[in-house]
Design a protein around this motif. Structure first.
Motif, PDB file in Angstrom:
ATOM      1  N   THR A  46      11.470 -12.473   3.733  1.00  0.00           N
ATOM      2  CA  THR A  46      10.143 -12.962   4.058  1.00  0.00           C
ATOM      3  C   THR A  46       9.682 -13.895   2.948  1.00  0.00           C
ATOM      4  O   THR A  46      10.142 -13.795   1.812  1.00  0.00           O
ATOM      5  CB  THR A  46       9.142 -11.797   4.219  1.00  0.00           C
ATOM      6  OG1 THR A  46       7.853 -12.321   4.568  1.00  0.00           O
ATOM      7  CG2 THR A  46       9.016 -10.999   2.941  1.00  0.00           C
ATOM      8  N   ASP A  47       8.798 -14.824   3.294  1.00  0.00           N
ATOM      9  CA  ASP A  47       8.204 -15.675   2.265  1.00  0.00           C
ATOM     10  C   ASP A  47       7.474 -14.796   1.261  1.00  0.00           C
ATOM     11  O   ASP A  47       6.834 -13.798   1.632  1.00  0.00           O
ATOM     12  CB  ASP A  47       7.225 -16.667   2.887  1.00  0.00           C
ATOM     13  CG  ASP A  47       7.915 -17.722   3.731  1.00  0.00           C
ATOM     14  OD1 ASP A  47       9.145 -17.893   3.578  1.00  0.00           O
ATOM     15  OD2 ASP A  47       7.226 -18.372   4.541  1.00  0.00           O
ATOM     16  N   LEU A  48       7.562 -15.164   0.008  1.00  0.00           N
ATOM     17  CA  LEU A  48       6.942 -14.370  -1.056  1.00  0.00           C
ATOM     18  C   LEU A  48       5.457 -14.170  -0.802  1.00  0.00           C
ATOM     19  O   LEU A  48       4.925 -13.067  -0.987  1.00  0.00           O
ATOM     20  CB  LEU A  48       7.178 -15.066  -2.403  1.00  0.00           C
ATOM     21  CG  LEU A  48       6.822 -14.300  -3.672  1.00  0.00           C
ATOM     22  CD1 LEU A  48       7.629 -13.020  -3.769  1.00  0.00           C
ATOM     23  CD2 LEU A  48       7.056 -15.172  -4.896  1.00  0.00           C
ATOM     24  N   ASN A  49       4.778 -15.226  -0.353  1.00  0.00           N
ATOM     25  CA  ASN A  49       3.328 -15.118  -0.160  1.00  0.00           C
ATOM     26  C   ASN A  49       2.944 -14.393   1.128  1.00  0.00           C
ATOM     27  O   ASN A  49       1.766 -14.202   1.406  1.00  0.00           O
ATOM     28  CB  ASN A  49       2.668 -16.495  -0.210  1.00  0.00           C
ATOM     29  CG  ASN A  49       3.155 -17.419   0.893  1.00  0.00           C
ATOM     30  OD1 ASN A  49       3.985 -17.048   1.719  1.00  0.00           O
ATOM     31  ND2 ASN A  49       2.650 -18.641   0.899  1.00  0.00           N
ATOM     32  N   MET A  50       3.956 -13.983   1.927  1.00  0.00           N
ATOM     33  CA  MET A  50       3.692 -13.242   3.162  1.00  0.00           C
ATOM     34  C   MET A  50       4.298 -11.849   3.134  1.00  0.00           C
ATOM     35  O   MET A  50       4.261 -11.128   4.134  1.00  0.00           O
ATOM     36  CB  MET A  50       4.263 -14.012   4.358  1.00  0.00           C
ATOM     37  CG  MET A  50       3.567 -15.331   4.648  1.00  0.00           C
ATOM     38  SD  MET A  50       1.847 -15.081   5.180  1.00  0.00           S
ATOM     39  CE  MET A  50       2.102 -14.262   6.751  1.00  0.00           C
ATOM     40  N   ALA A  51       4.861 -11.457   1.997  1.00  0.00           N
ATOM     41  CA  ALA A  51       5.618 -10.209   1.934  1.00  0.00           C
ATOM     42  C   ALA A  51       4.765  -8.994   2.284  1.00  0.00           C
ATOM     43  O   ALA A  51       5.213  -8.109   3.027  1.00  0.00           O
ATOM     44  CB  ALA A  51       6.238 -10.047   0.548  1.00  0.00           C
ATOM     45  N   VAL A  52       3.567  -8.915   1.757  1.00  0.00           N
ATOM     46  CA  VAL A  52       2.717  -7.755   2.018  1.00  0.00           C
ATOM     47  C   VAL A  52       2.333  -7.703   3.495  1.00  0.00           C
ATOM     48  O   VAL A  52       2.333  -6.623   4.109  1.00  0.00           O
ATOM     49  CB  VAL A  52       1.468  -7.789   1.119  1.00  0.00           C
ATOM     50  CG1 VAL A  52       0.522  -6.647   1.478  1.00  0.00           C
ATOM     51  CG2 VAL A  52       1.870  -7.698  -0.350  1.00  0.00           C
ATOM     52  N   GLU A  53       2.017  -8.864   4.085  1.00  0.00           N
ATOM     53  CA  GLU A  53       1.598  -8.902   5.492  1.00  0.00           C
ATOM     54  C   GLU A  53       2.728  -8.539   6.449  1.00  0.00           C
ATOM     55  O   GLU A  53       2.493  -7.936   7.502  1.00  0.00           O
ATOM     56  CB  GLU A  53       1.064 -10.299   5.846  1.00  0.00           C
ATOM     57  CG  GLU A  53      -0.288 -10.624   5.243  1.00  0.00           C
ATOM     58  CD  GLU A  53      -0.200 -11.085   3.792  1.00  0.00           C
ATOM     59  OE1 GLU A  53       0.901 -11.049   3.204  1.00  0.00           O
ATOM     60  OE2 GLU A  53      -1.240 -11.496   3.241  1.00  0.00           O
ATOM     61  N   THR A  54       3.957  -8.910   6.111  1.00  0.00           N
ATOM     62  CA  THR A  54       5.075  -8.661   7.022  1.00  0.00           C
ATOM     63  C   THR A  54       5.772  -7.330   6.759  1.00  0.00           C
ATOM     64  O   THR A  54       6.653  -6.932   7.521  1.00  0.00           O
ATOM     65  CB  THR A  54       6.113  -9.790   6.919  1.00  0.00           C
ATOM     66  OG1 THR A  54       6.564  -9.895   5.562  1.00  0.00           O
ATOM     67  CG2 THR A  54       5.514 -11.113   7.362  1.00  0.00           C
ATOM     68  N   ALA A  55       5.379  -6.618   5.727  1.00  0.00           N
ATOM     69  CA  ALA A  55       6.032  -5.359   5.369  1.00  0.00           C
ATOM     70  C   ALA A  55       6.049  -4.324   6.496  1.00  0.00           C
ATOM     71  O   ALA A  55       7.044  -3.591   6.637  1.00  0.00           O
ATOM     72  CB  ALA A  55       5.368  -4.767   4.121  1.00  0.00           C
ATOM     73  N   PRO A  56       5.002  -4.199   7.330  1.00  0.00           N
ATOM     74  CA  PRO A  56       5.066  -3.191   8.403  1.00  0.00           C
ATOM     75  C   PRO A  56       6.255  -3.367   9.345  1.00  0.00           C
ATOM     76  O   PRO A  56       6.769  -2.377   9.874  1.00  0.00           O
ATOM     77  CB  PRO A  56       3.726  -3.399   9.141  1.00  0.00           C
ATOM     78  CG  PRO A  56       2.805  -3.913   8.079  1.00  0.00           C
ATOM     79  CD  PRO A  56       3.653  -4.813   7.229  1.00  0.00           C
ATOM     80  N   GLN A  57       6.711  -4.605   9.547  1.00  0.00           N
ATOM     81  CA  GLN A  57       7.875  -4.812  10.402  1.00  0.00           C
ATOM     82  C   GLN A  57       9.123  -4.198   9.773  1.00  0.00           C
ATOM     83  O   GLN A  57       9.981  -3.645  10.461  1.00  0.00           O
ATOM     84  CB  GLN A  57       8.089  -6.301  10.649  1.00  0.00           C
ATOM     85  CG  GLN A  57       6.920  -6.981  11.355  1.00  0.00           C
ATOM     86  CD  GLN A  57       7.130  -8.474  11.476  1.00  0.00           C
ATOM     87  OE1 GLN A  57       8.250  -8.944  11.592  1.00  0.00           O
ATOM     88  NE2 GLN A  57       6.046  -9.232  11.450  1.00  0.00           N
TER      89      GLN A  57
END
Length: 283
Positions: A46-57
């Motif tokens: 995942t993009d570094l700046n989106m890692a927290v948002e995409t973590a649930p997947q």
């Protein structure tokens, strides 16, 4: 679950592995390795700046594949900031599941502890690293689309099922490039057929040929048939080892109006088993 790969806990091995599995060099990214014992069950990026948002997947992939732990690897020119992101993941949604967190700027590898960089050592890859970037690895499915000649697909929907299936089998298994009109006809034939089923035989016999032909169909098909082409392209890309292209095609598919059964089919697959598409091939 896909067959798992053996892995050691050595930092240089863990940092060298994701580019090999992804098929490209991650840039400003977090790679997430699902770990079972000393094996890798799946690899995602995942993009570094989106890692927290995409973590649930990723958490869904862990649950669905019975994966208890993760190794996190950040690739960034700003490793201190990357370490902070890894710390947010480790103490947040992945609390207790992160076995090791590492960061690299391509020259040095650090362990990440408490959001800080520790135990730095020169990075010398222990595995052969791909030279291409993600943009290069998805170029086939991001090229400009151009519709074929008007009327070139008018007869396809009227074909009997048997003839349409024969048309699909012939074009998908062809190793030579299709003409624009034929590529558009492939898209029309896919759209008039049972979702996802048409491409499976071709993928089983020659996944790379099916991928190449579906890339051509994506470029030349009419807008009305794009959804069917992308859905089948996701499957062919995954089966032929082009995981980054599979994810790119899936992203394009999800950006279309959700009007057809194909979106539901793929959404159901990725919700129940995300690793089935990312697997250990590319992301």
């Amino acid at each position: 679950m896909t067959e798992m790969l053996h892995v050691t806990s050595e930092p240089l091995d863990l940092v060298s592995l994701p580019p090999l599995l992804l098929g490209f060099q991650p840039v400003e990214s977090v790679a997430l390795l699902g770990i079972v014992g000393n094996r890798v069950a799946f690899c995602g990026r995942t993009d570094l700046n989106m890692a927290v948002e995409t973590a649930p997947q990723v958490l869904d992939a862990m649950r669905n594949n019975d994966v208890p732990g993760l190794a996190l690897v950040a690739y960034s020119d700003q490793p201190e900031a990357a370490a902070s992101v890894l710390h947010q993941l480790a103490v947040g949604i992945f609390d207790g599941a992160v076995a090791v967190a590492l960061a690299t700027n391509g020259e040095t590898v650090w362990r990440v502890a408490g959001g800080a960089l520790t135990d730095g050592e020169p990075f010398t890859p222990t595995l052969e690293q791909p030279s291409r970037s993600r943009a290069e690895s998805v170029a086939d499915v991001t090229c400009r689309r151009t519709s074929a000649a008007p009327g070139s697909t008018d007869h396809v929907a009227a074909l009997p099922t048997g003839q349409r299936r024969l048309l699909l089998d012939t074009m998908l298994s062809q190793t030579a490039p299709l003409t624009p009109d034929r590529a558009a006809q492939l898209g029309a034939a896919l759209d008039a057929s049972e979702p996802l089923a048409s491409v499976l035989d071709a993928v089983g016999s020659d996944a790379q040929a099916a991928f190449d032909r579906l890339v051509e169909a994506r470029r030349w098909c009419e807008d009305a048939h794009l959804e069917a082409v992308l859905a089948n392209l996701v499957v062919a890309a995954w089966a032929s080892g082009h995981g980054a292209a599979a994810n790119e095609a899936l992203t394009q598919l999800e950006a279309l109006p959700a009007t057809a059964r194909l979106v539901d089919d793929l959404a159901r697959l990725t919700r129940t088993n995300p690793a089935a598409l990312t697997g250990t091939k590319e992301n």
